[in-house]
Design a protein around this motif. Structure first.
Motif, PDB file in Angstrom:
ATOM      1  N   THR A  97       0.862  -1.168   0.000  1.00 46.19           N
ATOM      2  CA  THR A  97       0.000   0.000   0.000  1.00 46.19           C
ATOM      3  C   THR A  97       0.906   1.228   0.000  1.00 46.19           C
ATOM      4  O   THR A  97       1.575   1.512   0.990  1.00 46.19           O
ATOM      5  CB  THR A  97      -0.905   0.018   1.238  1.00 46.19           C
ATOM      6  N   THR A  98       0.946   1.942  -1.117  1.00 47.17           N
ATOM      7  CA  THR A  98       1.881   3.053  -1.246  1.00 47.17           C
ATOM      8  C   THR A  98       1.196   4.272  -1.830  1.00 47.17           C
ATOM      9  O   THR A  98       0.180   4.190  -2.521  1.00 47.17           O
ATOM     10  CB  THR A  98       3.074   2.700  -2.159  1.00 47.17           C
ATOM     11  N   LEU A  99       1.766   5.427  -1.522  1.00 48.15           N
ATOM     12  CA  LEU A  99       1.409   6.683  -2.163  1.00 48.15           C
ATOM     13  C   LEU A  99       2.696   7.326  -2.631  1.00 48.15           C
ATOM     14  O   LEU A  99       3.701   7.327  -1.925  1.00 48.15           O
ATOM     15  CB  LEU A  99       0.693   7.624  -1.183  1.00 48.15           C
ATOM     16  N   ASN A 100       2.684   7.869  -3.824  1.00 48.92           N
ATOM     17  CA  ASN A 100       3.853   8.555  -4.362  1.00 48.92           C
ATOM     18  C   ASN A 100       3.457   9.971  -4.755  1.00 48.92           C
ATOM     19  O   ASN A 100       2.468  10.171  -5.456  1.00 48.92           O
ATOM     20  CB  ASN A 100       4.402   7.819  -5.595  1.00 48.92           C
ATOM     21  N   ILE A 107       4.781   4.242   2.318  1.00 46.65           N
ATOM     22  CA  ILE A 107       4.570   2.802   2.211  1.00 46.65           C
ATOM     23  C   ILE A 107       3.914   2.301   3.497  1.00 46.65           C
ATOM     24  O   ILE A 107       4.469   2.447   4.591  1.00 46.65           O
ATOM     25  CB  ILE A 107       5.897   2.052   1.998  1.00 46.65           C
ATOM     26  N   GLY A 108       2.743   1.714   3.372  1.00 45.16           N
ATOM     27  CA  GLY A 108       2.072   1.152   4.535  1.00 45.16           C
ATOM     28  C   GLY A 108       2.583  -0.249   4.831  1.00 45.16           C
ATOM     29  O   GLY A 108       2.729  -1.063   3.918  1.00 45.16           O
ATOM     30  N   LEU A 109       2.884  -0.523   6.104  1.00 43.58           N
ATOM     31  CA  LEU A 109       3.301  -1.877   6.492  1.00 43.58           C
ATOM     32  C   LEU A 109       2.050  -2.688   6.808  1.00 43.58           C
ATOM     33  O   LEU A 109       1.366  -2.447   7.803  1.00 43.58           O
ATOM     34  CB  LEU A 109       4.239  -1.819   7.702  1.00 43.58           C
ATOM     35  N   GLU A 110       1.762  -3.641   5.927  1.00 45.22           N
ATOM     36  CA  GLU A 110       0.504  -4.377   5.999  1.00 45.22           C
ATOM     37  C   GLU A 110       0.592  -5.648   6.837  1.00 45.22           C
ATOM     38  O   GLU A 110      -0.399  -6.345   7.005  1.00 45.22           O
ATOM     39  CB  GLU A 110       0.057  -4.729   4.580  1.00 45.22           C
TER      40      GLU A 110
END
Length: 270
Positions: A3-6, A22-25
């Motif tokens: 799960t990321t945002l750029n 970056i989300g740690l899932e």
């Protein structure tokens, strides 16, 4: 899949700035005694992420409080007379109100469905920062006892593991005066100064900045909140990579206190 945002920032045709979230899932639901340091390391490994210089780890305060055993059993609380009166005014449960008071230095304001307090840590926020979401029924999590210390322990562990200079920020979601909605804010940090004092720099027209201060810790926390969410997203830890001012703001001694406005300058309580 991460799960990321750029975010890309185009300064000119040859210069592109970017920042990545970056989300740690792979962080499980935690219980008292769980090792947050090891949980983060394991989650990074499962997502094939190796920490790099300048990476910033942002962690939701509920995860910290639960792991540290800082949980309130509302059923065990006996409300005081003051709590009962405030509960009637705020339309909150009197046991929760008593917990809010016990976590506060001062009750600042009471209204329908809100109690504004100054917490034991010095934060002015709703309900002393006590959270009833993402915990079992009948429980509530106050803010961690010492978020700066928790952030420092995790930062030192991760720096030792990866051999890189890093930062850790503990986040909460809070409302703001005169605006609707909650945003992510920083309540503890280690490895980075949370308040960027830019007085003496110049603007685009060459004018010298006189008083400009940037709440960098809160800006980073708000960015991470886009992935953490407020409901069942299940992402309590977010990695921010590419924050280009990391080295400028690097500091292993500063905690969150630079963000706290002294009471004598708080015009809303005068």
């Amino acid at each position: 899949m991460h799960t990321t945002l750029n975010f890309l920032f185009f300064l000119n045709s040859d210069d592109i700035m970017s920042i990545e979230l970056i989300g740690l899932e792979e962080i499980p639901l935690v219980s008292q005694g769980d090792d947050v340091c090891e949980l983060i390391k394991e989650a990074l490994n499962k997502q094939n992420i190796t920490l790099q210089h300048g990476d910033i780890i942002l962690i939701a305060e509920t995860l910290i409080s639960k792991a540290e055993g800082n949980v309130i059993k509302l059923g065990d609380i006996i409300p005081s007379e003051d709590s009962i009166i405030i509960a009637q005014k705020s339309k909150k449960d009197s046991k929760l109100v008593e917990a809010i008071i016990q976590e506060s230095r001062e009750v600042v304001a009471v209204g329908p469905d809100f109690i504004i307090t100054e917490t034991k840590h010095g934060f002015v926020c709703a309900n002393s920062g006590i959270d009833e979401s993402n915990v079992d029924e009948g429980l509530a999590t106050p803010m961690p006892e010492n978020s700066d210390k928790s952030a420092s322990i995790i930062r030192e562990f991760l720096e030792e593991e990866y051999g890189e200079e890093l930062a850790v920020i503990i986040t909460d979601t809070q409302g703001r005066a005169f605006r609707n909605g909650a945003v992510g804010v920083a309540i503890g940090c280690s490895g980075i100064i949370p308040l960027w004092r830019r007085a003496g720099e110049t603007d685009l027209y060459g004018r010298e900045l006189q008083t400009t201060e940037v709440a960098t810790g809160d800006e980073l926390a708000a960015a991470a909140s886009l992935l953490m969410g407020q409901a069942n997203e299940g992402i309590p830890v977010v990695l921010i990579r590419g924050f280009e001012n990391f080295d400028q703001l690097r500091d292993t001694t500063s905690g969150i206190s630079p963000l706290l406005r002294p009471k004598e300058y708080d015009v809303f309580r005068k």
